[in-house]
Design a protein around this motif. Sequence first.
Motif, PDB file in Angstrom:
ATOM      1  N   ALA A   1     -17.661  11.849 -24.212  1.00  0.00           N
ATOM      2  CA  ALA A   1     -17.975  13.121 -24.952  1.00  0.00           C
ATOM      3  C   ALA A   1     -17.488  13.052 -26.339  1.00  0.00           C
ATOM      4  CB  ALA A   1     -17.558  14.363 -24.080  1.00  0.00           C
ATOM      5  N   LEU A   2     -16.863  12.082 -26.813  1.00  0.00           N
ATOM      6  CA  LEU A   2     -16.040  11.973 -27.960  1.00  0.00           C
ATOM      7  C   LEU A   2     -16.654  10.913 -28.922  1.00  0.00           C
ATOM      8  CD1 LEU A   2     -12.263  12.523 -26.801  1.00  0.00           C
ATOM      9  CD2 LEU A   2     -13.933  14.193 -27.593  1.00  0.00           C
ATOM     10  N   PRO A   3     -17.637  11.456 -29.781  1.00  0.00           N
ATOM     11  CA  PRO A   3     -18.601  10.358 -30.350  1.00  0.00           C
ATOM     12  C   PRO A   3     -17.694   9.522 -31.522  1.00  0.00           C
ATOM     13  CG  PRO A   3     -18.993  12.493 -31.153  1.00  0.00           C
ATOM     14  CD  PRO A   3     -18.160  12.752 -30.032  1.00  0.00           C
TER      15      PRO A   3
ATOM     16  N   ARG B   1      -7.839  14.181 -35.326  1.00  0.00           N
ATOM     17  CA  ARG B   1      -8.476  12.780 -35.511  1.00  0.00           C
ATOM     18  C   ARG B   1      -7.298  11.875 -34.682  1.00  0.00           C
ATOM     19  NH1 ARG B   1     -12.311  11.924 -39.458  1.00  0.00           N
ATOM     20  NH2 ARG B   1     -12.416  13.934 -41.009  1.00  0.00           N
ATOM     21  N   VAL B   2      -6.263  12.256 -34.765  1.00  0.00           N
ATOM     22  CA  VAL B   2      -5.264  11.658 -33.725  1.00  0.00           C
ATOM     23  C   VAL B   2      -4.627  12.560 -32.817  1.00  0.00           C
ATOM     24  CG1 VAL B   2      -3.165   9.922 -33.734  1.00  0.00           C
ATOM     25  CG2 VAL B   2      -5.014   9.814 -35.473  1.00  0.00           C
TER      26      VAL B   2
ATOM     27  N   ARG C   1     -14.369  14.990 -33.598  1.00  0.00           N
ATOM     28  CA  ARG C   1     -13.677  14.319 -34.685  1.00  0.00           C
ATOM     29  C   ARG C   1     -12.579  13.141 -34.060  1.00  0.00           C
ATOM     30  NH1 ARG C   1     -13.147  18.476 -39.810  1.00  0.00           N
ATOM     31  NH2 ARG C   1     -15.400  19.270 -39.706  1.00  0.00           N
ATOM     32  N   LEU C   2     -12.088  13.156 -33.077  1.00  0.00           N
ATOM     33  CA  LEU C   2     -11.090  12.559 -32.490  1.00  0.00           C
ATOM     34  C   LEU C   2     -11.374  10.894 -32.475  1.00  0.00           C
ATOM     35  CD1 LEU C   2      -8.338  13.361 -31.374  1.00  0.00           C
ATOM     36  CD2 LEU C   2      -9.069  12.826 -29.152  1.00  0.00           C
ATOM     37  N   GLU C   3     -10.568  10.124 -33.280  1.00  0.00           N
ATOM     38  CA  GLU C   3     -10.311   8.981 -33.137  1.00  0.00           C
ATOM     39  C   GLU C   3      -9.667   8.018 -32.498  1.00  0.00           C
ATOM     40  OE1 GLU C   3     -10.307   8.188 -37.486  1.00  0.00           O
ATOM     41  OE2 GLU C   3     -11.830   9.294 -38.155  1.00  0.00           O
ATOM     42  N   MET C   4      -8.520   8.541 -32.297  1.00  0.00           N
ATOM     43  CA  MET C   4      -7.314   7.920 -31.344  1.00  0.00           C
ATOM     44  C   MET C   4      -6.878   8.748 -30.416  1.00  0.00           C
ATOM     45  SD  MET C   4      -4.195   6.871 -30.373  1.00  0.00           S
ATOM     46  CE  MET C   4      -2.924   7.220 -31.881  1.00  0.00           C
ATOM     47  N   LEU C   5      -6.737   8.468 -29.169  1.00  0.00           N
ATOM     48  CA  LEU C   5      -6.253   9.331 -28.015  1.00  0.00           C
ATOM     49  C   LEU C   5      -5.336   8.468 -27.363  1.00  0.00           C
ATOM     50  CD1 LEU C   5      -6.343  11.996 -26.491  1.00  0.00           C
ATOM     51  CD2 LEU C   5      -8.423  10.993 -25.409  1.00  0.00           C
ATOM     52  N   CYS C   6      -4.068   8.881 -26.989  1.00  0.00           N
ATOM     53  CA  CYS C   6      -3.057   8.245 -26.254  1.00  0.00           C
ATOM     54  C   CYS C   6      -2.361   9.473 -25.419  1.00  0.00           C
ATOM     55  CB  CYS C   6      -1.842   7.773 -27.236  1.00  0.00           C
ATOM     56  SG  CYS C   6      -0.497   7.287 -26.334  1.00  0.00           S
TER      57      CYS C   6
END
Length: 315
Positions: free
Chosen positions: A276-278, A231-232, A253-258
């Motif tokens: 591509a990441l809903p 998710r992160v 399922r990714l919600e936060m990407l850094c």
Amino acid sequence: MAAAGVEVSVLPDSVLLRVLALLPPWDRLRAAGVCRRWRRLALDRTVWRHVDLSQRRLSSGALWQLLRRHLHAGLCTLRARGSLLSASRHQLLSPALLAALGKRCPQLQCLGLAETDLRRVPYESIPASLAALELRRCEIPAAWFHPGAAPRALRHLLVHHVPAFSDRHLLAACSQHRLKTLSLRGTYRLTEPGLQRAAPYLEGLQRLELRGCGAGDATVGSIGRHMKGLRVLEIVACPVTGAGLGSLKSLQRLEMLCLELGEKVSAGAVIALCQALPQLRDLRVVGACLGTEVMDKIRLNLSHCSCSHSPQPPA
């Protein structure tokens, strides 16, 4: 005593207990000397569920005293700071102290240690109840995290600037524990092959942070193949190229990407990944390779996602 025009003495016990729980332990003990009521409240067990001693260097004797007098069965979180330069007889932790901690505080869930020498402390001495272990600037022995050792319930592991932490430690920790959180910073002994070997054991991971630990596009590919429940995800001080970005499209399922992006990464590659990441709602881009115009283009095409840019990696 008064606060914001209100006499503290007229506040109900429930409110004062919440206030005391927010104070550092030293201030709680000073409050116990005000009067009988304050002593009763300051020493109440609910106030000592979460104890952060990391603001000061602590000796083994002081921790023993706190354990005997104030740390009890309801303790959930304990953070402490030792000294790496102390002589062995003054070191913060010992197997005996950890055994006493585990026996007296069976509900201890999180143990955070800073600047602590653990080279004479076997991993099996760590309380078996722990769900989270945090190590910051500590020294650990080569045999730590080996299979069969406690704690059994560990789900969250944070290792920041621990120079001895190596591929061997990572593989042992990941293969033994079903981790949900893994945060690695400044672990320069880790290699990309080591991170790749550990990846298949991290299928249940929900949060991963890699900062300055030898990761590259091959590691990013392993993340995309094995950690689909993330998710992160934060990868900083390990620049990711356009090829690496494509590997992350499987993280649905990714919600936060850094990410710290390498040179020649196009805005189109970033946009294609995020589209591509809903579930993605927070994108943080690190690195000087993207200018203001490029970031504006990314924001325009990602209206469902908050986008921010930092030229330099955050501390």
